[in-house]
Scaffold this active site. Structure first.
Site, PDB file in Angstrom:
ATOM      1  N   ALA A  48       0.802  -1.232   0.000  1.00 56.62           N
ATOM      2  CA  ALA A  48       0.000   0.000   0.000  1.00 56.62           C
ATOM      3  C   ALA A  48       0.837   1.286   0.000  1.00 56.62           C
ATOM      4  O   ALA A  48       0.658   2.138  -0.883  1.00 56.62           O
ATOM      5  CB  ALA A  48      -0.965  -0.041   1.185  1.00 56.62           C
ATOM      6  N   ASP A 248      -4.176  -2.307   4.144  1.00 57.13           N
ATOM      7  CA  ASP A 248      -4.376  -1.574   2.883  1.00 57.13           C
ATOM      8  C   ASP A 248      -5.411  -0.469   3.022  1.00 57.13           C
ATOM      9  O   ASP A 248      -5.405   0.504   2.281  1.00 57.13           O
ATOM     10  CB  ASP A 248      -4.777  -2.531   1.765  1.00 57.13           C
ATOM     11  CG  ASP A 248      -3.571  -3.312   1.306  1.00 57.13           C
ATOM     12  OD1 ASP A 248      -3.243  -4.317   1.978  1.00 57.13           O
ATOM     13  OD2 ASP A 248      -2.924  -2.891   0.328  1.00 57.13           O
TER      14      ASP A 248
HETATM   15  O1  MRU Z   1      -1.296  -7.140  -3.155  1.00 61.03           O
HETATM   16  P1  MRU Z   1      -0.180  -6.516  -2.392  1.00 61.03           P
HETATM   17  O2  MRU Z   1       1.085  -7.308  -2.399  1.00 61.03           O
HETATM   18  O3  MRU Z   1       0.044  -5.066  -2.785  1.00 61.03           O
HETATM   19  O4  MRU Z   1      -0.713  -6.510  -0.886  1.00 61.03           O
HETATM   20  C1  MRU Z   1       0.096  -5.993   0.116  1.00 61.03           C
HETATM   21  C2  MRU Z   1      -0.502  -6.098   1.467  1.00 61.03           C
HETATM   22  O5  MRU Z   1      -1.593  -6.570   1.652  1.00 61.03           O
HETATM   23  C3  MRU Z   1       0.269  -5.460   2.583  1.00 61.03           C
HETATM   24  O6  MRU Z   1       0.071  -6.149   3.784  1.00 61.03           O
HETATM   25  C4  MRU Z   1      -0.190  -4.008   2.756  1.00 61.03           C
HETATM   26  O7  MRU Z   1      -0.221  -3.355   1.522  1.00 61.03           O
HETATM   27  C5  MRU Z   1       0.657  -3.258   3.697  1.00 61.03           C
HETATM   28  S1  MRU Z   1       2.304  -2.998   3.069  1.00 61.03           S
HETATM   29  C6  MRU Z   1       3.114  -2.075   4.227  1.00 61.03           C
END
Ligand code: MRU
Length: 365
Positions: A48, A248
């Site tokens: 995110a 997110d």
């Molecule tokens: O689909 P992604 O890899 O972008 O998902 C990432 C996550 O779900 C993380 O846990 C979230 O973005 C936090 S990253 C600090």
């Protein structure tokens, strides 16, 4: 990690292609907002905060393009209104690429506000471009500072010699640097208070197995990779002291959208009386959403389920569902760690209090 996952210089955004890790550490150069949008869609940049930062640089690249003389008529430049409309179009398109992580639309709207303010102050397109690049850099740099603050606050919640389970990747790759949940793990390790990390592989795209192991190995932090089907087994044996994950999007009542599989971990943690801790910057909170039911869950290509690294793992023609995120209800969350401190239930109260505190007021405290 090295090279830095995201770097901007001279109108070029250089990213490490996360879809290739650990097979190759490949740097890709992005020169337009469309290339940034494609890289985010292809998960070359993910996480995110990282896609928020990429979105900010994407808007800066769109501004550079709008400020250039038109090829057909070199004397003609966009008017401020046209310039802003072009920028808004690029910003909207970038924000739509991954709808669940609010950091992306947050960063785009911060950039649009900056552009509007600059034009209203009578600045030229070249000045606006420079201001937008500086703003994107500030969003980038702030994120690493934020992660370090989250790391320190979260590490204090863990017991000594903690054995921590984490999901997906929340580290250098996913942020401006250091990480959110992984920032807590890093801080606990540096404080000598961490025994080891259980890393969920995180199907279907294996962010845990490909990226988190890569980062932990780089830092020399002891870890054990487990399949997504194994956490209950290790919790039942008493091997896990805390679950630490990122987020997110967080609704006003504390419901948290995060990588698919997070909700199941929260239920397991409750059954085994293990604290379930969420780590996120303020840019992940969405004050416009009362609870998790309003969070849009990104549905990704079924091929990510039916194939692994391009190889089919299901009968030909199999239909698959692929929600990329799930929502963990606030009642399962022990604490939400932010750069401004640790939030506890009732989140309906602690979250609005957090949102009211401006960073400027914090600095003056
Ligand atoms: O689909 P992604 O890899 O972008 O998902 C990432 C996550 O779900 C993380 O846990 C979230 O973005 C936090 S990253 C600090």
């Amino acid at each position: 990690v090295n090279p830095k996952p995201l770097e901007f210089a001279d109108g070029v955004l250089r990213i490490v292609d996360q879809s290739k890790i650990p097979l190759a550490v490949e740097v890709v150069e992005l020169r337009s907002w469309r290339e940034v949008a494609d890289a985010v869609a292809a998960m070359k940049i993910r996480g995110a905060p990282a896609i928020g930062i990429a979105g900010a640089y994407g808007v800066a690249l769109a501004a550079r393009c709008s400020a250039r003389p038109k090829v057909a008529n070199p004397g003609e430049r966009s008017s401020p209104a046209d310039f802003l409309a072009e920028l808004q179009q690029a910003g909207d398109a970038l924000a739509a690429v991954r709808p669940t992580a609010v950091n992306l639309s947050w960063a785009v709207s911060e950039m649009m506000d900056e552009a509007r303010r600059r034009f209203e102050a009578g600045e030229t397109p070249a000045m606006v471009v420079a201001a937008l690049e500086a703003k994107a850099r500030a969003i980038h740099d702030d994120d690493e500072r934020t992660c370090r603050a989250i790391g320190a606050a979260g590490a204090a919640l863990l017991p000594d010699a903690a054995s921590v389970l984490t999901h997906c990747n929340t580290g250098d790759f996913a942020t401006g640097g250091y990480g959110t949940a992984l920032g807590i793990i890093r801080s606990a390790w540096h404080a000598g208070r961490l025994a080891r990390v259980f890393v969920d592989e995180t199907r279907p795209l294996l962010q845990g197995s490909r990226l988190t192991t890569f980062e932990l190995q780089h830092d020399g932090i002891p870890f054990t990779l487990i399949a997504d089907t194994m956490p209950a087994h290790f919790m039942a044996r008493g091997d896990v002291d805390a679950v630490v994950v990122g987020a997110d999007r967080i609704a006003r009542n504390g419901d948290v959208a995060n990588k698919i599989g997070t909700y199941a971990l929260a239920i397991l943690a409750k059954e085994h009386r293990i604290p379930f801790i969420v780590a996120a910057p303020r840019s992940t909170f969405d004050a416009s959403i009362a609870d998790g039911s309003a969070i849009i869950i990104e549905e990704r290509d079924a091929r990510e389920i039916t194939h692994v690294a391009g190889v089919p793992v299901a009968a030909p023609g199999t239909r698959a569902a692929n929600p990329a995120f799930d929502v963990t209800p606030a009642r399962l969350i022990h604490a939400i760690v932010t750069e401004a401190g640790v939030l506890r239930a009732p989140y309906e109260r602690s979250i609005p209090e957090l949102m009211m505190r401006s960073p400027e007021r914090e600095a003056a405290r």
